[in-house]
Design a protein around this motif. Structure first.
Motif, PDB file in Angstrom:
ATOM      1  N   THR A  36      77.055 -53.575 -76.328  1.00  0.00           N
ATOM      2  CA  THR A  36      78.036 -52.879 -75.725  1.00  0.00           C
ATOM      3  C   THR A  36      78.421 -52.104 -76.508  1.00  0.00           C
ATOM      4  O   THR A  36      79.010 -51.077 -76.249  1.00  0.00           O
ATOM      5  N   ALA A  37      78.030 -52.267 -78.296  1.00  0.00           N
ATOM      6  CA  ALA A  37      78.757 -50.545 -78.976  1.00  0.00           C
ATOM      7  C   ALA A  37      77.877 -49.697 -78.995  1.00  0.00           C
ATOM      8  O   ALA A  37      78.884 -48.567 -78.625  1.00  0.00           O
ATOM      9  N   SER A  38      76.418 -49.933 -78.834  1.00  0.00           N
ATOM     10  CA  SER A  38      76.028 -48.579 -78.423  1.00  0.00           C
ATOM     11  C   SER A  38      75.899 -48.474 -76.814  1.00  0.00           C
ATOM     12  O   SER A  38      76.549 -46.982 -76.784  1.00  0.00           O
ATOM     13  N   ARG A  39      75.818 -48.505 -75.936  1.00  0.00           N
ATOM     14  CA  ARG A  39      76.150 -47.907 -74.572  1.00  0.00           C
ATOM     15  C   ARG A  39      77.766 -47.001 -74.802  1.00  0.00           C
ATOM     16  O   ARG A  39      77.709 -46.238 -74.051  1.00  0.00           O
ATOM     17  N   LEU A  40      78.823 -47.965 -75.054  1.00  0.00           N
ATOM     18  CA  LEU A  40      80.084 -47.372 -74.897  1.00  0.00           C
ATOM     19  C   LEU A  40      80.129 -45.800 -76.267  1.00  0.00           C
ATOM     20  O   LEU A  40      80.366 -45.059 -76.030  1.00  0.00           O
ATOM     21  N   ALA A  41      79.074 -45.871 -77.026  1.00  0.00           N
ATOM     22  CA  ALA A  41      79.159 -45.125 -78.581  1.00  0.00           C
ATOM     23  C   ALA A  41      78.446 -44.012 -78.772  1.00  0.00           C
ATOM     24  O   ALA A  41      78.416 -42.971 -78.448  1.00  0.00           O
ATOM     25  N   GLY A  42      77.144 -44.381 -77.233  1.00  0.00           N
ATOM     26  CA  GLY A  42      76.774 -43.219 -77.359  1.00  0.00           C
ATOM     27  C   GLY A  42      75.244 -43.092 -78.448  1.00  0.00           C
ATOM     28  O   GLY A  42      74.571 -42.160 -78.100  1.00  0.00           O
ATOM     29  N   ASP A  43      75.227 -43.759 -79.480  1.00  0.00           N
ATOM     30  CA  ASP A  43      74.551 -43.800 -80.569  1.00  0.00           C
ATOM     31  C   ASP A  43      74.121 -44.801 -81.104  1.00  0.00           C
ATOM     32  O   ASP A  43      75.137 -45.055 -81.924  1.00  0.00           O
ATOM     33  N   ASP A  44      73.285 -44.583 -81.429  1.00  0.00           N
ATOM     34  CA  ASP A  44      73.222 -46.110 -81.705  1.00  0.00           C
ATOM     35  C   ASP A  44      73.276 -46.822 -83.826  1.00  0.00           C
ATOM     36  O   ASP A  44      73.695 -47.142 -84.093  1.00  0.00           O
ATOM     37  N   ARG A  45      73.012 -45.394 -85.049  1.00  0.00           N
ATOM     38  CA  ARG A  45      74.070 -45.383 -85.643  1.00  0.00           C
ATOM     39  C   ARG A  45      75.398 -45.681 -85.652  1.00  0.00           C
ATOM     40  O   ARG A  45      75.809 -46.614 -86.760  1.00  0.00           O
ATOM     41  N   THR A  52      85.240 -58.231 -76.895  1.00  0.00           N
ATOM     42  CA  THR A  52      86.085 -57.729 -76.767  1.00  0.00           C
ATOM     43  C   THR A  52      86.346 -57.341 -77.383  1.00  0.00           C
ATOM     44  O   THR A  52      87.193 -55.658 -77.824  1.00  0.00           O
ATOM     45  N   VAL A  53      85.634 -57.476 -79.194  1.00  0.00           N
ATOM     46  CA  VAL A  53      86.299 -56.559 -80.362  1.00  0.00           C
ATOM     47  C   VAL A  53      85.570 -55.378 -79.775  1.00  0.00           C
ATOM     48  O   VAL A  53      85.469 -54.423 -81.024  1.00  0.00           O
ATOM     49  N   THR A  54      84.280 -55.797 -79.397  1.00  0.00           N
ATOM     50  CA  THR A  54      83.204 -54.786 -79.568  1.00  0.00           C
ATOM     51  C   THR A  54      84.326 -54.033 -79.440  1.00  0.00           C
ATOM     52  O   THR A  54      84.046 -52.427 -79.630  1.00  0.00           O
ATOM     53  N   THR A  55      84.124 -54.082 -78.297  1.00  0.00           N
ATOM     54  CA  THR A  55      84.597 -53.376 -76.903  1.00  0.00           C
ATOM     55  C   THR A  55      86.341 -52.424 -77.554  1.00  0.00           C
ATOM     56  O   THR A  55      85.547 -50.608 -77.510  1.00  0.00           O
ATOM     57  N   ASN A  56      86.959 -52.947 -78.283  1.00  0.00           N
ATOM     58  CA  ASN A  56      87.920 -51.834 -78.706  1.00  0.00           C
ATOM     59  C   ASN A  56      87.880 -51.289 -80.137  1.00  0.00           C
ATOM     60  O   ASN A  56      88.183 -50.309 -80.137  1.00  0.00           O
ATOM     61  N   ASN A 107      88.025 -47.723 -80.704  1.00  0.00           N
ATOM     62  CA  ASN A 107      88.819 -47.184 -81.969  1.00  0.00           C
ATOM     63  C   ASN A 107      88.274 -46.147 -82.046  1.00  0.00           C
ATOM     64  O   ASN A 107      89.082 -45.061 -82.428  1.00  0.00           O
ATOM     65  N   TYR A 108      87.340 -46.410 -82.352  1.00  0.00           N
ATOM     66  CA  TYR A 108      86.257 -45.451 -83.003  1.00  0.00           C
ATOM     67  C   TYR A 108      86.359 -44.121 -82.505  1.00  0.00           C
ATOM     68  O   TYR A 108      86.486 -42.938 -83.261  1.00  0.00           O
ATOM     69  N   SER A 116      88.389 -53.104 -64.874  1.00  0.00           N
ATOM     70  CA  SER A 116      89.097 -52.505 -63.048  1.00  0.00           C
ATOM     71  C   SER A 116      89.315 -51.089 -63.330  1.00  0.00           C
ATOM     72  O   SER A 116      89.395 -50.776 -64.931  1.00  0.00           O
ATOM     73  N   TYR A 117      89.248 -50.258 -62.381  1.00  0.00           N
ATOM     74  CA  TYR A 117      89.741 -49.648 -63.165  1.00  0.00           C
ATOM     75  C   TYR A 117      91.216 -48.922 -63.445  1.00  0.00           C
ATOM     76  O   TYR A 117      91.133 -48.047 -64.465  1.00  0.00           O
ATOM     77  N   GLU A 118      91.759 -50.030 -63.196  1.00  0.00           N
ATOM     78  CA  GLU A 118      92.970 -49.294 -63.744  1.00  0.00           C
ATOM     79  C   GLU A 118      93.510 -50.237 -65.301  1.00  0.00           C
ATOM     80  O   GLU A 118      93.617 -49.484 -65.910  1.00  0.00           O
ATOM     81  N   GLU A 119      92.915 -51.461 -65.304  1.00  0.00           N
ATOM     82  CA  GLU A 119      92.190 -51.786 -66.612  1.00  0.00           C
ATOM     83  C   GLU A 119      91.316 -50.867 -67.817  1.00  0.00           C
ATOM     84  O   GLU A 119      91.725 -50.125 -69.143  1.00  0.00           O
ATOM     85  N   ILE A 120      90.335 -49.650 -67.290  1.00  0.00           N
ATOM     86  CA  ILE A 120      89.340 -49.172 -66.910  1.00  0.00           C
ATOM     87  C   ILE A 120      90.985 -47.282 -68.307  1.00  0.00           C
ATOM     88  O   ILE A 120      90.769 -47.105 -69.480  1.00  0.00           O
ATOM     89  N   ALA A 121      91.640 -47.089 -66.762  1.00  0.00           N
ATOM     90  CA  ALA A 121      92.909 -46.168 -67.141  1.00  0.00           C
ATOM     91  C   ALA A 121      93.423 -46.362 -67.981  1.00  0.00           C
ATOM     92  O   ALA A 121      93.740 -45.841 -69.374  1.00  0.00           O
ATOM     93  N   ALA A 122      93.980 -47.775 -68.354  1.00  0.00           N
ATOM     94  CA  ALA A 122      95.245 -47.969 -69.100  1.00  0.00           C
ATOM     95  C   ALA A 122      94.454 -48.571 -70.521  1.00  0.00           C
ATOM     96  O   ALA A 122      94.955 -47.616 -71.693  1.00  0.00           O
ATOM     97  N   LYS A 123      93.334 -48.706 -70.838  1.00  0.00           N
ATOM     98  CA  LYS A 123      92.252 -48.638 -71.961  1.00  0.00           C
ATOM     99  C   LYS A 123      92.312 -46.983 -72.717  1.00  0.00           C
ATOM    100  O   LYS A 123      92.251 -46.970 -74.033  1.00  0.00           O
ATOM    101  N   LEU A 124      91.675 -46.096 -71.960  1.00  0.00           N
ATOM    102  CA  LEU A 124      91.033 -44.472 -72.383  1.00  0.00           C
ATOM    103  C   LEU A 124      92.535 -43.889 -71.599  1.00  0.00           C
ATOM    104  O   LEU A 124      92.636 -42.781 -72.373  1.00  0.00           O
ATOM    105  N   ARG A 125      93.875 -44.847 -71.557  1.00  0.00           N
ATOM    106  CA  ARG A 125      94.772 -43.730 -72.007  1.00  0.00           C
ATOM    107  C   ARG A 125      95.217 -42.594 -71.050  1.00  0.00           C
ATOM    108  O   ARG A 125      95.171 -41.041 -71.134  1.00  0.00           O
TER     109      ARG A 125
END
Length: 175
Positions: free
Chosen positions: A11-20, A52-56, A60-61, A133-142
């Motif tokens: 989850t962290a790798s896909r979102l961050a795009g970097d294994d380190r 959820t903690v991983t995504t958040n 944040n990072y 959902s699209y709405e949840e993503i918009a809120a998370k990413l502002r």
């Protein structure tokens, strides 16, 4: 907690795009899990809590480091600089990678996602892998709802040639 190591890291790798970066984030997730171990040990929702903690933490990072990344992303050409991207017919997911093993599919998808611009990768991963959902993503990413929809559409369009370049023949994509 060992049962969730791969899920947290991927989850962290896909979102961050970097294994380190994903390793650092996963370590932080498990430090937080350790702090809440008494509650999580018997909780049937421990996996959801960890995801959820991983995504958040990953979001944040990325938000904290966005200014640094913006400089580099502005240096490389993107789809937005071109006129509009060509409309592509996106194949059904079950036929797209049918000839590959699960591990090969995961590796190809992870490598391909890393080639996308951050804003497209984040929106696509949150939509398809985190099932927001699209709405949840918009809120998370502002970000605005139209921007999120555009980012996901452009990410899907960009994935097709990247997957083809990764070794999937065009005739396999048309099925």
């Amino acid at each position: 907690m060992r049962a969730y190591q791969h899920m947290v890291f991927s989850t962290a790798s896909r979102l961050a795009g970097d294994d380190r970066q994903a390793e650092d984030i996963a370590q932080e997730v498990f430090l937080r899990a350790y702090e809440h171990f008494d509650q999580l040990q018997t909780s049937p929702t421990a996996g959801g809590w960890l995801k959820t903690v991983t995504t958040n933490l990953t979001l944040n990072y990325l938000t904290r480091h966005r200014k640094r990344w913006r400089l580099f992303s502005e240096l490389r050409p993107s789809l937005e600089e071109n006129s509009s991207p060509p409309e592509l017919i996106v194949p059904q997911p079950d036929t797209l990678l049918a000839d590959l093993s699960a591990e090969q599919r995961r590796d190809l998808i992870d490598a391909t996602l890393r080639k996308l611009p951050e804003h497209q990768r984040l929106a696509l991963v949150l939509y398809h892998f985190e099932e927001l959902s699209y709405e949840e993503i918009a809120a998370k990413l502002r970000a605005s709802l139209p921007k999120i929809k555009t980012d996901i559409r452009r990410a899907r369009a960009a994935l097709l040639p990247l997957l083809q370049a990764g070794g999937i023949a065009a005739d396999n994509l048309e099925n």
